[in-house]
Design a protein around this motif. Structure first.
Motif, PDB file in Angstrom:
ATOM      1  N   SER A   1     -29.970   6.555  23.845  1.00 13.14           N
ATOM      2  CA  SER A   1     -30.019   7.606  22.881  1.00 13.14           C
ATOM      3  C   SER A   1     -29.438   7.077  21.540  1.00 13.14           C
ATOM      4  O   SER A   1     -28.746   5.907  21.638  1.00 13.14           O
ATOM      5  CB  SER A   1     -28.851   8.636  23.270  1.00 13.14           C
ATOM      6  N   ILE A   2     -30.020   7.395  20.466  1.00 10.09           N
ATOM      7  CA  ILE A   2     -29.778   6.767  18.981  1.00 10.09           C
ATOM      8  C   ILE A   2     -28.865   7.969  18.208  1.00 10.09           C
ATOM      9  O   ILE A   2     -29.248   9.020  18.244  1.00 10.09           O
ATOM     10  CB  ILE A   2     -31.111   6.249  18.494  1.00 10.09           C
TER      11      ILE A   2
ATOM     12  N   VAL B   1     -26.739   3.219  16.275  1.00 13.62           N
ATOM     13  CA  VAL B   1     -26.991   3.963  15.129  1.00 13.62           C
ATOM     14  C   VAL B   1     -28.080   3.532  14.285  1.00 13.62           C
ATOM     15  O   VAL B   1     -28.490   2.578  14.160  1.00 13.62           O
ATOM     16  CB  VAL B   1     -25.609   3.775  14.128  1.00 13.62           C
ATOM     17  N   GLN B   2     -28.922   4.369  13.944  1.00 12.61           N
ATOM     18  CA  GLN B   2     -29.954   4.285  13.127  1.00 12.61           C
ATOM     19  C   GLN B   2     -30.271   5.167  11.915  1.00 12.61           C
ATOM     20  O   GLN B   2     -29.894   6.326  12.118  1.00 12.61           O
ATOM     21  CB  GLN B   2     -31.298   4.361  13.925  1.00 12.61           C
TER      22      GLN B   2
ATOM     23  N   ILE C   1     -37.082   9.125  23.243  1.00 10.73           N
ATOM     24  CA  ILE C   1     -35.536   8.723  23.140  1.00 10.73           C
ATOM     25  C   ILE C   1     -34.777   9.835  22.579  1.00 10.73           C
ATOM     26  O   ILE C   1     -35.449  10.746  21.811  1.00 10.73           O
ATOM     27  CB  ILE C   1     -35.497   7.471  21.949  1.00 10.73           C
ATOM     28  N   THR C   2     -33.752  10.081  23.073  1.00  8.70           N
ATOM     29  CA  THR C   2     -32.800  11.174  22.369  1.00  8.70           C
ATOM     30  C   THR C   2     -32.001  10.770  21.205  1.00  8.70           C
ATOM     31  O   THR C   2     -31.310   9.898  20.900  1.00  8.70           O
ATOM     32  CB  THR C   2     -31.556  11.685  23.751  1.00  8.70           C
TER      33      THR C   2
ATOM     34  N   GLY D   1     -42.541  14.151  15.494  1.00 15.18           N
ATOM     35  CA  GLY D   1     -42.946  14.046  16.633  1.00 15.18           C
ATOM     36  C   GLY D   1     -41.558  13.790  17.800  1.00 15.18           C
ATOM     37  O   GLY D   1     -41.891  13.531  18.964  1.00 15.18           O
ATOM     38  N   VAL D   2     -40.717  14.124  17.183  1.00 14.36           N
ATOM     39  CA  VAL D   2     -39.391  13.768  18.032  1.00 14.36           C
ATOM     40  C   VAL D   2     -39.263  15.323  18.748  1.00 14.36           C
ATOM     41  O   VAL D   2     -38.996  16.090  18.047  1.00 14.36           O
ATOM     42  CB  VAL D   2     -38.153  13.294  17.332  1.00 14.36           C
ATOM     43  N   SER D   3     -38.997  15.052  20.088  1.00 14.25           N
ATOM     44  CA  SER D   3     -38.870  16.268  20.921  1.00 14.25           C
ATOM     45  C   SER D   3     -37.393  16.253  21.514  1.00 14.25           C
ATOM     46  O   SER D   3     -36.793  17.372  21.823  1.00 14.25           O
ATOM     47  CB  SER D   3     -39.660  16.422  22.128  1.00 14.25           C
ATOM     48  N   LYS D   4     -36.733  15.141  21.732  1.00 14.39           N
ATOM     49  CA  LYS D   4     -35.349  15.085  22.336  1.00 14.39           C
ATOM     50  C   LYS D   4     -34.274  15.031  21.244  1.00 14.39           C
ATOM     51  O   LYS D   4     -34.222  13.696  20.644  1.00 14.39           O
ATOM     52  CB  LYS D   4     -35.363  14.083  23.448  1.00 14.39           C
TER      53      LYS D   4
END
Ligand SMILES: [Zn+2]
Length: 220
Positions: free
Chosen positions: A103-104, A138-139, A178-179, A204-207
């Protein structure tokens, strides 16, 4: 003669004597003693947010913004008390479920004028401490558009500003496997977080999970 002192400049008098004193009980040697920290964790409630958009991610928080937690957040954010980053991250850590190991943590970007004025990007610092405890990365995926200052703006203006507040960094490729843990300090109207979630979903992120230090009781 009257002096007007902004509350951003007030220091805890005990800090002049000792490096740190507990913001809860005043005991010396630490900015938040284990006893006061455990009390916050023991007494925490799970605030329910109403009127969330459809498909909104799970929201995790330490508690409502009140009492000692409110004092800590205020001190961290407006007095730039760096030592509180660790303690607030520890409180968050105790309030969160397990996340997948890849996860990020994504801090919601702070207004650049505030970073300059406070000398501290408090959300980024908090993200780094939380990520360190959880062994996550972290991003800074989200970038804030300029001229979207929220403090002092009324609710309607804040909501309007928030919709165009963020864009996704072109240096980043999001990964739908990725979450992403979206982190902010306080949910007031929720406008910033709702806008940030929408941006990631559009990319496009789903988590996604939403993590906040506290929820203002005004908006429940
Ligand atoms: Zn204490």
């Amino acid at each position: 003669m009257n002096f007007i002192v902004k509350n951003t400049t007030i220091l805890n008098p005990l800090d002049l004597i000792a490096p740190h004193s507990c913001r809860g009980c005043g005991c010396l040697g630490t900015i938040l003693c284990d006893c006061c920290k455990n009390n916050i964790i023991k007494q925490r409630s799970t605030p329910n947010l109403k009127n969330l958009p459809k498909k909104f991610p799970s929201v995790y928080t330490i508690d409502q913004r009140s009492g000692l937690l409110d004092t800590l957040i205020h001190d961290f954010k407006y007095n730039s008390t760096r030592a509180l980053a660790t303690k607030l991250a520890e409180l968050l850590n105790a309030s969160l479920p397990d996340f997948p190991p890849n996860s990020i943590v994504v801090p919601l970007p702070t207004v650049s004028q505030h970073i300059r004025a406070r000398g501290l990007d408090h959300t980024l610092l908090l993200a780094k401490h939380l990520a360190k405890i959880r062994h996550l990365k972290v991003q800074k995926i989200l970038i804030r558009n300029k001229n979207t200052v929220q403090v002092g703006a009324n609710r309607k203006t804040r909501l309007a500003q928030a919709k165009s507040a963020y864009f996704i960094s072109n240096k980043t490729k999001v990964d739908s496997n990725i979450t992403y843990i979206l982190l902010d300090d306080v949910w007031t109207t929720g406008a910033s977080m709702k806008a940030a979630v929408k941006k990631l979903q559009q990319a496009g992120v789903s988590k996604i999970v939403v993590v906040l230090l506290a929820i203002s009781s005004l908006d429940q």
